[in-house]
Design an enzyme around this catalytic site. Sequence first.
Site, PDB file in Angstrom:
ATOM      1  N   ASP A   1      -7.872  28.116   0.798  1.00 17.64           N
ATOM      2  CA  ASP A   1      -6.917  27.084   1.188  1.00 17.64           C
ATOM      3  C   ASP A   1      -5.743  27.828   1.822  1.00 17.64           C
ATOM      4  O   ASP A   1      -5.128  28.693   1.176  1.00 17.64           O
ATOM      5  CB  ASP A   1      -6.476  26.314  -0.062  1.00 17.64           C
ATOM      6  CG  ASP A   1      -5.579  25.132   0.282  1.00 17.64           C
ATOM      7  OD1 ASP A   1      -4.780  25.250   1.242  1.00 17.64           O
ATOM      8  OD2 ASP A   1      -5.662  24.110  -0.415  1.00 17.64           O
TER       9      ASP A   1
ATOM     10  N   TYR B   1       3.689  15.228  10.874  1.00 15.59           N
ATOM     11  CA  TYR B   1       2.802  16.037  11.729  1.00 15.59           C
ATOM     12  C   TYR B   1       3.556  16.506  12.979  1.00 15.59           C
ATOM     13  O   TYR B   1       3.492  17.676  13.361  1.00 15.59           O
ATOM     14  CB  TYR B   1       1.581  15.191  12.098  1.00 15.59           C
ATOM     15  CG  TYR B   1       0.544  15.888  12.933  1.00 15.59           C
ATOM     16  CD1 TYR B   1      -0.350  16.803  12.371  1.00 15.59           C
ATOM     17  CD2 TYR B   1       0.416  15.617  14.303  1.00 15.59           C
ATOM     18  CE1 TYR B   1      -1.328  17.422  13.140  1.00 15.59           C
ATOM     19  CE2 TYR B   1      -0.556  16.232  15.074  1.00 15.59           C
ATOM     20  CZ  TYR B   1      -1.425  17.127  14.497  1.00 15.59           C
ATOM     21  OH  TYR B   1      -2.394  17.740  15.257  1.00 15.59           O
TER      22      TYR B   1
HETATM   23  N1  LIG Z   1      -8.563  17.401  17.703  1.00 20.35           N
HETATM   24  C1  LIG Z   1      -7.443  17.200  18.355  1.00 20.35           C
HETATM   25  O1  LIG Z   1      -7.330  16.275  19.177  1.00 20.35           O
HETATM   26  C2  LIG Z   1      -6.241  18.082  18.119  1.00 20.35           C
HETATM   27  C3  LIG Z   1      -5.152  17.947  18.984  1.00 20.35           C
HETATM   28  C4  LIG Z   1      -4.047  18.759  18.793  1.00 20.35           C
HETATM   29  C5  LIG Z   1      -4.020  19.690  17.774  1.00 20.35           C
HETATM   30  N2  LIG Z   1      -5.097  19.806  16.945  1.00 20.35           N
HETATM   31  C6  LIG Z   1      -5.000  20.803  15.873  1.00 20.35           C
HETATM   32  O2  LIG Z   1      -6.078  21.699  15.966  1.00 20.35           O
HETATM   33  C7  LIG Z   1      -6.430  22.161  14.658  1.00 20.35           C
HETATM   34  C8  LIG Z   1      -7.898  21.913  14.422  1.00 20.35           C
HETATM   35  O3  LIG Z   1      -8.089  20.532  14.587  1.00 20.35           O
HETATM   36  P1  LIG Z   1      -9.544  19.862  14.677  1.00 20.35           P
HETATM   37  O4  LIG Z   1      -9.374  18.628  15.456  1.00 20.35           O
HETATM   38  O5  LIG Z   1     -10.557  20.869  15.041  1.00 20.35           O
HETATM   39  O6  LIG Z   1      -9.668  19.413  13.141  1.00 20.35           O
HETATM   40  P2  LIG Z   1     -10.894  19.229  12.144  1.00 20.35           P
HETATM   41  O7  LIG Z   1     -12.174  19.073  12.885  1.00 20.35           O
HETATM   42  O8  LIG Z   1     -10.469  18.197  11.183  1.00 20.35           O
HETATM   43  O9  LIG Z   1     -10.869  20.644  11.409  1.00 20.35           O
HETATM   44  C9  LIG Z   1      -9.745  21.026  10.652  1.00 20.35           C
HETATM   45  C10 LIG Z   1      -9.982  22.439  10.208  1.00 20.35           C
HETATM   46  O10 LIG Z   1      -8.826  22.887   9.494  1.00 20.35           O
HETATM   47  C11 LIG Z   1      -9.241  23.342   8.210  1.00 20.35           C
HETATM   48  N3  LIG Z   1      -8.175  23.087   7.227  1.00 20.35           N
HETATM   49  C12 LIG Z   1      -7.333  22.031   7.164  1.00 20.35           C
HETATM   50  N4  LIG Z   1      -6.502  22.161   6.119  1.00 20.35           N
HETATM   51  C13 LIG Z   1      -6.840  23.334   5.507  1.00 20.35           C
HETATM   52  C14 LIG Z   1      -6.353  24.024   4.365  1.00 20.35           C
HETATM   53  N5  LIG Z   1      -5.341  23.567   3.631  1.00 20.35           N
HETATM   54  N6  LIG Z   1      -6.946  25.194   4.043  1.00 20.35           N
HETATM   55  C15 LIG Z   1      -7.959  25.691   4.779  1.00 20.35           C
HETATM   56  N7  LIG Z   1      -8.457  25.087   5.858  1.00 20.35           N
HETATM   57  C16 LIG Z   1      -7.904  23.928   6.213  1.00 20.35           C
HETATM   58  C17 LIG Z   1     -10.509  22.571   7.889  1.00 20.35           C
HETATM   59  O11 LIG Z   1     -11.267  23.328   6.978  1.00 20.35           O
HETATM   60  P3  LIG Z   1     -12.119  22.677   5.762  1.00 20.35           P
HETATM   61  O12 LIG Z   1     -12.570  21.332   6.217  1.00 20.35           O
HETATM   62  O13 LIG Z   1     -13.223  23.665   5.567  1.00 20.35           O
HETATM   63  O14 LIG Z   1     -11.183  22.662   4.614  1.00 20.35           O
HETATM   64  C18 LIG Z   1     -11.166  22.530   9.273  1.00 20.35           C
HETATM   65  O15 LIG Z   1     -11.839  23.738   9.546  1.00 20.35           O
HETATM   66  C19 LIG Z   1      -5.519  21.435  13.683  1.00 20.35           C
HETATM   67  O16 LIG Z   1      -4.429  22.259  13.361  1.00 20.35           O
HETATM   68  C20 LIG Z   1      -5.058  20.208  14.472  1.00 20.35           C
HETATM   69  O17 LIG Z   1      -3.805  19.732  14.054  1.00 20.35           O
HETATM   70  C21 LIG Z   1      -6.196  19.023  17.086  1.00 20.35           C
END
Ligand SMILES: NC(=O)c1ccc[n+]([C@@H]2O[C@H](COP(=O)([O-])OP(=O)(O)OC[C@H]3O[C@@H](n4cnc5c(N)ncnc54)[C@H](OP(=O)(O)O)[C@@H]3O)[C@@H](O)[C@H]2O)c1
Length: 254
Positions: free
Chosen positions: A67, A160
Amino acid sequence: MTGTYAELKGRTVVVTGGSRGIGAHTARAFAAQGASVCVVGRDETALAAVVAEITAAGGEAVAAVADVTDSAALDGVRRTVDERFGPVDVLAAFAGGQGFPVPTAELSEQRWREVLESDLTSVFLTVQAFLPGMLERGTGSILTMSSAAGRQPSGANLAYGVADAGVVMLTRHLSAELGPHGIRVNCLAPSAILTERVQQRMPAEVQARVAATHPLNRLGTPADVADAALFLASDGAGWLTGLTVDVAGGRITN
Ligand SMILES: NC(=O)c1ccc[n+]([C@@H]2O[C@H](COP(=O)([O-])OP(=O)(O)OC[C@H]3O[C@@H](n4cnc5c(N)ncnc54)[C@H](OP(=O)(O)O)[C@@H]3O)[C@@H](O)[C@H]2O)c1
């Protein structure tokens, strides 16, 4: 993945949030360049699947369950990487999320604290876990993850947006502090990225509407973010630090 960066071969890369979405894609992209990759997340099964995929493609990867809000767990990640691959060259602190909309009047104190922990404090803790090694070697590239919601007010919840705006300043502060030590720090600020999660949750008609708000008239892909990450970690970006790159299809507002 479109670019080829021969210098990334043999480098050690840690990707938090590597179990799915943007992080998993970025981990696969670095591995495809010949880097040794440690994927970090809480979901052991999902991490194992990413490692298996990289290994099956001929790459090198290890999973570390942690985590990222827990500094002791992050110390464990560092030990795992040290034992398996050696010192870290590239740290991609991408774990986070929790941008779902909540009117501020209904945003609980607990939720506020959780989002700040998982999206901002986690980045500080992740950097701290790997910084001593980078300082000792006088080299390193750190990539942080903000979002369009950290660049301007958006439909995401306030916590956020504030956390992600904090990541932008964390990046600029660190770039100024660590540049003299040979360490570059850059940030990615994606707009809507079509991950598996977004694909499942966002109906097609909403996807089309959101796509149309971007000058390039499509949603982003995890590959768009991974490509930017590879470039920023590459030697070609050797004079770039403190930047926040809007991976946003031209939806730039500042
Ligand atoms: N998708 C978008 O449109 C978008 C846009 C802008 C920014 N982002 C940012 O990009 C990043 C990845 O987003 P995503 O869309 O790929 O999200 P996602 O598919 O929900 O994946 C989130 C990832 O973060 C990990 N995570 C979250 N909280 C955690 C914690 N406390 N400890 C360890 N691991 C943690 C999860 O791991 P586990 O599930 O294994 O715990 C997972 O691998 C995030 O920071 C998000 O805010 C995403």
